[in-house]
Design an enzyme around this catalytic site. Structure first.
Site, PDB file in Angstrom:
ATOM      1  N   LYS A  41       0.846  -1.196   0.000  1.00  0.00           N
ATOM      2  CA  LYS A  41       0.000   0.000   0.000  1.00  0.00           C
ATOM      3  C   LYS A  41       0.874   1.236   0.000  1.00  0.00           C
ATOM      4  O   LYS A  41       1.791   1.376   0.818  1.00  0.00           O
ATOM      5  CB  LYS A  41      -0.921   0.008   1.231  1.00  0.00           C
ATOM      6  CG  LYS A  41      -1.833   1.232   1.283  1.00  0.00           C
ATOM      7  CD  LYS A  41      -2.884   1.152   0.190  1.00  0.00           C
ATOM      8  CE  LYS A  41      -3.601   2.494   0.020  1.00  0.00           C
ATOM      9  NZ  LYS A  41      -2.805   3.453  -0.770  1.00  0.00           N
ATOM     10  N   LYS A  65       7.267   3.100   7.057  1.00  0.00           N
ATOM     11  CA  LYS A  65       6.203   3.947   7.609  1.00  0.00           C
ATOM     12  C   LYS A  65       5.073   3.099   8.200  1.00  0.00           C
ATOM     13  O   LYS A  65       4.605   3.364   9.308  1.00  0.00           O
ATOM     14  CB  LYS A  65       5.679   4.883   6.514  1.00  0.00           C
ATOM     15  CG  LYS A  65       4.784   5.988   7.033  1.00  0.00           C
ATOM     16  CD  LYS A  65       4.376   6.942   5.914  1.00  0.00           C
ATOM     17  CE  LYS A  65       5.535   7.786   5.448  1.00  0.00           C
ATOM     18  NZ  LYS A  65       5.093   8.834   4.478  1.00  0.00           N
ATOM     19  N   LYS A  77       4.646   1.519  -3.943  1.00  0.00           N
ATOM     20  CA  LYS A  77       4.498   2.853  -4.529  1.00  0.00           C
ATOM     21  C   LYS A  77       4.369   2.681  -6.033  1.00  0.00           C
ATOM     22  O   LYS A  77       4.904   1.725  -6.610  1.00  0.00           O
ATOM     23  CB  LYS A  77       5.716   3.727  -4.214  1.00  0.00           C
ATOM     24  CG  LYS A  77       5.455   5.212  -4.291  1.00  0.00           C
ATOM     25  CD  LYS A  77       4.760   5.725  -3.052  1.00  0.00           C
ATOM     26  CE  LYS A  77       4.634   7.234  -3.079  1.00  0.00           C
ATOM     27  NZ  LYS A  77       3.990   7.745  -1.854  1.00  0.00           N
ATOM     28  N   THR A 152      -2.728  14.559   6.834  1.00  0.00           N
ATOM     29  CA  THR A 152      -1.269  14.402   6.909  1.00  0.00           C
ATOM     30  C   THR A 152      -0.630  15.619   7.557  1.00  0.00           C
ATOM     31  O   THR A 152       0.225  15.499   8.446  1.00  0.00           O
ATOM     32  CB  THR A 152      -0.674  14.169   5.512  1.00  0.00           C
ATOM     33  OG1 THR A 152      -1.244  12.981   4.944  1.00  0.00           O
ATOM     34  CG2 THR A 152       0.835  14.010   5.590  1.00  0.00           C
TER      35      THR A 152
END
Length: 379
Positions: A41, A65, A77, A152
């Site tokens: 993801k 992360k 990605k 974010t």
């Protein structure tokens, strides 16, 4: 040119898929880095200069992360080499999505990164006829519009406040590079928390006011003028790229990669650097900042609010109910503040950079998952 084999190490990538389409001119790549803790993801970006190496680096960041915030997804990605302002954007995007139909959504789920919007996520879902193909879809399609909500940037501000409290810098001056999806939300939340934001930048320039910028006014103007808001304040204009190097106790690179490096790190006056963007400092700068007693909160700790909200979105892809946004904000604040404290303490314990400490924590979690799956490291 770096060989694909040279990119592979004990962690991954597990899969690199390159695709192209002569009809639309589409060229793209998907990198699935490590899925020991869950399926791949990570966001998808569309930029003219996208490279396989860049996407592989970012996929690895996603591995750390997800593990860093202890959520069970793996790193991945995707990137499309194209101009996101092109009138052919939709055709290029649909071509890319079709080319990856074998991987999506069983191995990878599209998300938003540079050059893609919530409407693009809707196009992805339409192209594959599957609500589970993407997250970040518009609110009216049941999605969690985390860029619109500024989750974010909210997380970056929460991390900043936590780290600032630890080293006695709460309420001090902040320099921010960027006033886009991450930067503007960071500035908004820091203003609410009582900080003085003294510089910001957009693609069209940078502003600086030692006494503090009028953040509510700038936020209102951003909704009308976009990046052009900086042109409305010629008396506050400073050279683009200098916004992180003004006098401020806290600096937040929240736009571009590799903006603090060995050639300019000496110009940082801040005592706290919070990495709102992905990969904004290189290794040499990180060591130089540590030697100068500057605390650095790594990117995969600081900007992990997006992955927390993406986890909520992943869970709700096939649900008729939207996640509660209050719950998302509360979880982002709790997880990121907690993780910041853990990483800063671990760096002090190891007498290392915070990047090393954060990566060690994340690597330990991934390594354990690999061992449990019968995939111990062989390198």
């Amino acid at each position: 040119m770096t060989s694909l084999f040279d990119m592979m190490d004990e962690w991954g990538p597990e899969k690199i898929v390159t695709v192209s389409d002569a009809k639309t001119g589409m060229k793209g790549v998907l990198v699935i880095d490590n899925t020991a803790r869950g399926m791949g993801k990570g966001g998808t970006r569309m930029q003219p200069g996208v490279t396989v190496e860049e996407i592989a680096r970012l996929a690895r960041v996603m591995t750390w992360k997800w593990a860093g915030v202890d959520l069970f997804f793996g790193g991945a990605k995707a990137g499309i080499r194209a101009d996101p302002t092109s009138p052919h954007k939709e055709a290029i995007l649909r071509s890319f999505v079709r080319a990856l139909s074998n991987e999506v959504p069983s191995e990878y789920v599209f998300g938003l990164d540079m050059g893609l919007t919530e409407n693009d996520a809707a196009i992805i879902i339409d192209e594959l006829g599957d609500r589970g193909a993407a997250v970040g879809t518009p609110y009216d399609l049941g999605g969690v519009p985390y860029d619109q909500l500024g989750i974010t940037g909210y997380g970056v501000a929460e991390v900043t406040d936590e780290a600032a409290a630890t080293i006695g810098l709460q309420g001090q001056r902040v320099a921010i590079q960027g006033f886009g999806a991450v930067g503007h939300a960071t500035a908004a939340r820091l203003h609410e928390l009582g900080y003085s934001v003294v510089s910001i930048s957009t693609a069209e320039g940078a502003l600086h006011n030692p006494a503090g910028l009028d953040i509510p006014r700038l936020l209102a103007m951003r909704s009308r003028l976009g990046d052009g808001l900086v042109k409305e304040f010629p008396e506050l204009a400073i050279p683009a790229g200098s916004e992180l190097f003004v006098d401020a106790e806290i600096a937040i690179p929240a736009a571009l990669q590799d903006v603090i490096h060995e050639g300019n790190v000496g110009g940082i006056s801040a005592k706290l650097v919070v990495e709102g963007a992905n990969l904004p400092t290189n290794a040499a700068a990180q060591h130089a900042l540590r030697a100068a007693s500057v605390t650095v909160v790594p990117d995969f700790v600081a900007n992990a609010g997006g992955v927390v909200s993406a986890a909520f979105a992943m869970e709700s892809r096939y649900s008729p109910f939207r996640p509660e946004t209050d719950q998302i904000f509360t979880t982002v604040s709790h997880k990121l503040r907690e993780n910041t404290g853990i990483v800063l303490a671990e760096a002090e314990k190891l007498d290392s950079t915070t990047h090393h400490a954060a990566r060690s924590l994340a690597q330990g979690r991934v390594r354990r998952a690999m061992e449990l799956r019968g995939k111990p490291l062989q390198y």
